[in-house]
Design a protein around this motif. Structure first.
Motif, PDB file in Angstrom:
ATOM      1  N   TYR A 283       0.819  -1.210   0.000  1.00 38.17           N
ATOM      2  CA  TYR A 283       0.000   0.000   0.000  1.00 38.17           C
ATOM      3  C   TYR A 283       0.860   1.270   0.000  1.00 38.17           C
ATOM      4  O   TYR A 283       0.360   2.352  -0.323  1.00 38.17           O
ATOM      5  CB  TYR A 283      -0.937   0.019   1.213  1.00 38.17           C
ATOM      6  N   GLY A 284       2.111   1.167   0.354  1.00 37.24           N
ATOM      7  CA  GLY A 284       2.996   2.331   0.363  1.00 37.24           C
ATOM      8  C   GLY A 284       3.809   2.486  -0.900  1.00 37.24           C
ATOM      9  O   GLY A 284       4.699   3.331  -0.950  1.00 37.24           O
ATOM     10  N   ARG A 285       3.527   1.712  -1.915  1.00 37.66           N
ATOM     11  CA  ARG A 285       4.320   1.770  -3.144  1.00 37.66           C
ATOM     12  C   ARG A 285       3.555   2.490  -4.244  1.00 37.66           C
ATOM     13  O   ARG A 285       3.178   1.923  -5.256  1.00 37.66           O
ATOM     14  CB  ARG A 285       4.704   0.347  -3.553  1.00 37.66           C
ATOM     15  N   ALA A 286       3.274   3.743  -4.014  1.00 36.86           N
ATOM     16  CA  ALA A 286       2.587   4.584  -4.990  1.00 36.86           C
ATOM     17  C   ALA A 286       3.036   6.015  -4.783  1.00 36.86           C
ATOM     18  O   ALA A 286       3.461   6.394  -3.689  1.00 36.86           O
ATOM     19  CB  ALA A 286       1.078   4.469  -4.825  1.00 36.86           C
ATOM     20  N   ASN A 287       2.939   6.809  -5.831  1.00 37.00           N
ATOM     21  CA  ASN A 287       3.316   8.210  -5.722  1.00 37.00           C
ATOM     22  C   ASN A 287       2.269   8.999  -4.936  1.00 37.00           C
ATOM     23  O   ASN A 287       1.131   8.558  -4.749  1.00 37.00           O
ATOM     24  CB  ASN A 287       3.464   8.828  -7.104  1.00 37.00           C
ATOM     25  N   ASP A 288       2.670  10.181  -4.504  1.00 40.59           N
ATOM     26  CA  ASP A 288       1.715  11.091  -3.884  1.00 40.59           C
ATOM     27  C   ASP A 288       0.561  11.352  -4.857  1.00 40.59           C
ATOM     28  O   ASP A 288       0.760  11.465  -6.063  1.00 40.59           O
ATOM     29  CB  ASP A 288       2.390  12.416  -3.531  1.00 40.59           C
ATOM     30  N   SER A 289      -0.641  11.459  -4.318  1.00 44.19           N
ATOM     31  CA  SER A 289      -1.825  11.696  -5.143  1.00 44.19           C
ATOM     32  C   SER A 289      -2.776  12.619  -4.410  1.00 44.19           C
ATOM     33  O   SER A 289      -3.006  12.447  -3.210  1.00 44.19           O
ATOM     34  CB  SER A 289      -2.519  10.363  -5.439  1.00 44.19           C
ATOM     35  N   ASP A 290      -3.355  13.564  -5.137  1.00 40.60           N
ATOM     36  CA  ASP A 290      -4.277  14.488  -4.463  1.00 40.60           C
ATOM     37  C   ASP A 290      -5.631  13.845  -4.192  1.00 40.60           C
ATOM     38  O   ASP A 290      -6.459  14.410  -3.469  1.00 40.60           O
ATOM     39  CB  ASP A 290      -4.452  15.795  -5.256  1.00 40.60           C
ATOM     40  N   THR A 291      -5.892  12.666  -4.737  1.00 37.61           N
ATOM     41  CA  THR A 291      -7.139  11.963  -4.444  1.00 37.61           C
ATOM     42  C   THR A 291      -6.938  10.671  -3.664  1.00 37.61           C
ATOM     43  O   THR A 291      -7.896  10.136  -3.115  1.00 37.61           O
ATOM     44  CB  THR A 291      -7.904  11.629  -5.750  1.00 37.61           C
ATOM     45  N   HIS A 292      -5.727  10.155  -3.611  1.00 35.84           N
ATOM     46  CA  HIS A 292      -5.465   8.936  -2.841  1.00 35.84           C
ATOM     47  C   HIS A 292      -4.547   9.173  -1.648  1.00 35.84           C
ATOM     48  O   HIS A 292      -4.347   8.277  -0.848  1.00 35.84           O
ATOM     49  CB  HIS A 292      -4.861   7.854  -3.736  1.00 35.84           C
ATOM     50  N   GLY A 293      -4.023  10.375  -1.540  1.00 42.65           N
ATOM     51  CA  GLY A 293      -3.161  10.705  -0.422  1.00 42.65           C
ATOM     52  C   GLY A 293      -1.689  10.555  -0.754  1.00 42.65           C
ATOM     53  O   GLY A 293      -1.309   9.987  -1.776  1.00 42.65           O
ATOM     54  N   SER A 294      -0.875  11.089   0.116  1.00 42.40           N
ATOM     55  CA  SER A 294       0.564  10.985  -0.071  1.00 42.40           C
ATOM     56  C   SER A 294       1.001   9.540   0.063  1.00 42.40           C
ATOM     57  O   SER A 294       0.309   8.707   0.663  1.00 42.40           O
ATOM     58  CB  SER A 294       1.294  11.839   0.965  1.00 42.40           C
ATOM     59  N   ARG A 295       2.155   9.259  -0.474  1.00 40.47           N
ATOM     60  CA  ARG A 295       2.713   7.916  -0.341  1.00 40.47           C
ATOM     61  C   ARG A 295       2.832   7.539   1.148  1.00 40.47           C
ATOM     62  O   ARG A 295       2.536   6.412   1.551  1.00 40.47           O
ATOM     63  CB  ARG A 295       4.079   7.885  -1.020  1.00 40.47           C
TER      64      ARG A 295
END
Length: 325
Positions: A283-295
């Motif tokens: 769940y922590g392997r994604a870039n920051d996102s303004d709709t999914h939250g920061s990494r």
């Protein structure tokens, strides 16, 4: 993969995406096999609530180095709250359209243990469908006591590895828009074979993390959380900061719910502790996102569920804005 106990909370190490040289400062030091090389994330996620197609989960184009795509649509449908009666009362339970005050988030509610006897994971559609079907059954078994204690409905969920042209939630997204999505209108998780294999290969942790997250949306649908969140949306395209914040709270809670399940089943059946740890770390392997939250927060809310073990730990609706950024 060994079954070593997770390291104390707060211990971190760099992530190990196969082709990404820079470290991930939020990846936990849990025993897990390194991820297999996968395709880069897709760029948009879509959502609709109350049976009407509205965009609630769009994210901007992300860098090709992001090692994990996140899920797609989350829907809730009107007129489908009847569920099943519990405890021999003869009464029919109803979902409650509330957020922080939802009965599911009351004190002392937790998913129960379940032994997930999963078949071999393979690349054929039949193998994936069998794997996801058994996993969905295990998710339902684990979440049953939590929904019963909250007196909220249990709705049967199915997992389809085929992409429909149309569903109870409208037109399906394209491969450039999602890797998997949940439709509350027909309570189905759509996880198309090609999309999932492009994203996860045969990395069991990633497949489990994705389906557990999508099932988290199903739990939100069952409890009425998705419907209550839809009422807070101000437009069909979450252009406003307020709308994006609502969507982040939805998505971060789905991560937390997914990890709650992993905490309940870790070390039994086919899900060893090391596999559960690896799925939470995913769940922590994604870039920051303004709709999914920061990494950072995508992982921290997953860890909140994994460590807290109760639905109360997943109350993203009461959290300060700084904790769901």
């Amino acid at each position: 993969m060994n079954d070593a106990e997770p390291s104390p909370p707060g211990t971190v190490r760099p992530s190990e995406p196969a082709w990404v040289p820079e470290p991930n400062p939020w990846a936990p030091n849990w025993a897990a096999a390194p991820p297999v090389p996968i395709a880069p994330p897709h760029n948009r996620l879509w959502g609709a609530v109350a049976g009407v197609l509205i965009v609630v989960l769009t994210i901007s184009l992300v860098a090709a180095t992001v090692p994990r795509r996140v899920d797609g649509r989350a829907f809730a449908a009107q007129g489908a709250d009847t569920g099943r009666a519990f405890g021999g009362t003869g009464s029919t339970v109803k979902s409650v359209p509330e957020l922080a005050r939802n009965p599911l988030l009351a004190d002392g509610i937790t998913p129960g243990p379940a032994t997930c006897a999963l078949p071999d994971l393979g690349r054929s559609a039949d193998q994936l469908e069998a794997y996801y079907g058994r996993l969905a059954d295990c998710l339902a078994e684990s979440w049953r006591p939590a929904l019963e204690k909250a007196n909220e409905p249990r709705l049967i969920v199915t997992v389809s590895v085929k992409l429909p042209e149309h569903s109870a939630c409208g037109d399906a997204p394209t491969e450039n828009e999602a890797v998997a999505y949940y439709c509350g209108g027909d309570t189905t998780i759509y996880a198309p074979t090609d999309w999932m294999l492009a994203d996860a290969g045969l990395n069991k942790a990633r497949h489990i993390a994705t389906i557990a997250h999508e099932y988290g949306h199903h739990v939100q649908r069952e409890s009425g959380i998705l419907s209550a969140a839809a009422d807070k949306m101000t437009s069909p395209n979450e252009d406003s900061a307020a709308d994006k914040e609502v969507v982040r709270r939805i998505e971060l809670q789905a991560n937390c719910f997914g990890a709650l399940f992993l905490a309940a089943v870790a070390g039994t059946g086919s899900i060893s502790r090391s596999l559960a740890n690896a799925a939470v770390a995913d769940y922590g392997r994604a870039n920051d996102s303004d709709t999914h939250g920061s990494r950072k927060h995508q992982l921290s809310w997953a860890k909140a569920g994994y460590d807290g073990k109760t639905t109360k730990a997943c109350d993203t609706w009461s959290a300060p804005v700084a904790e769901v950024s």
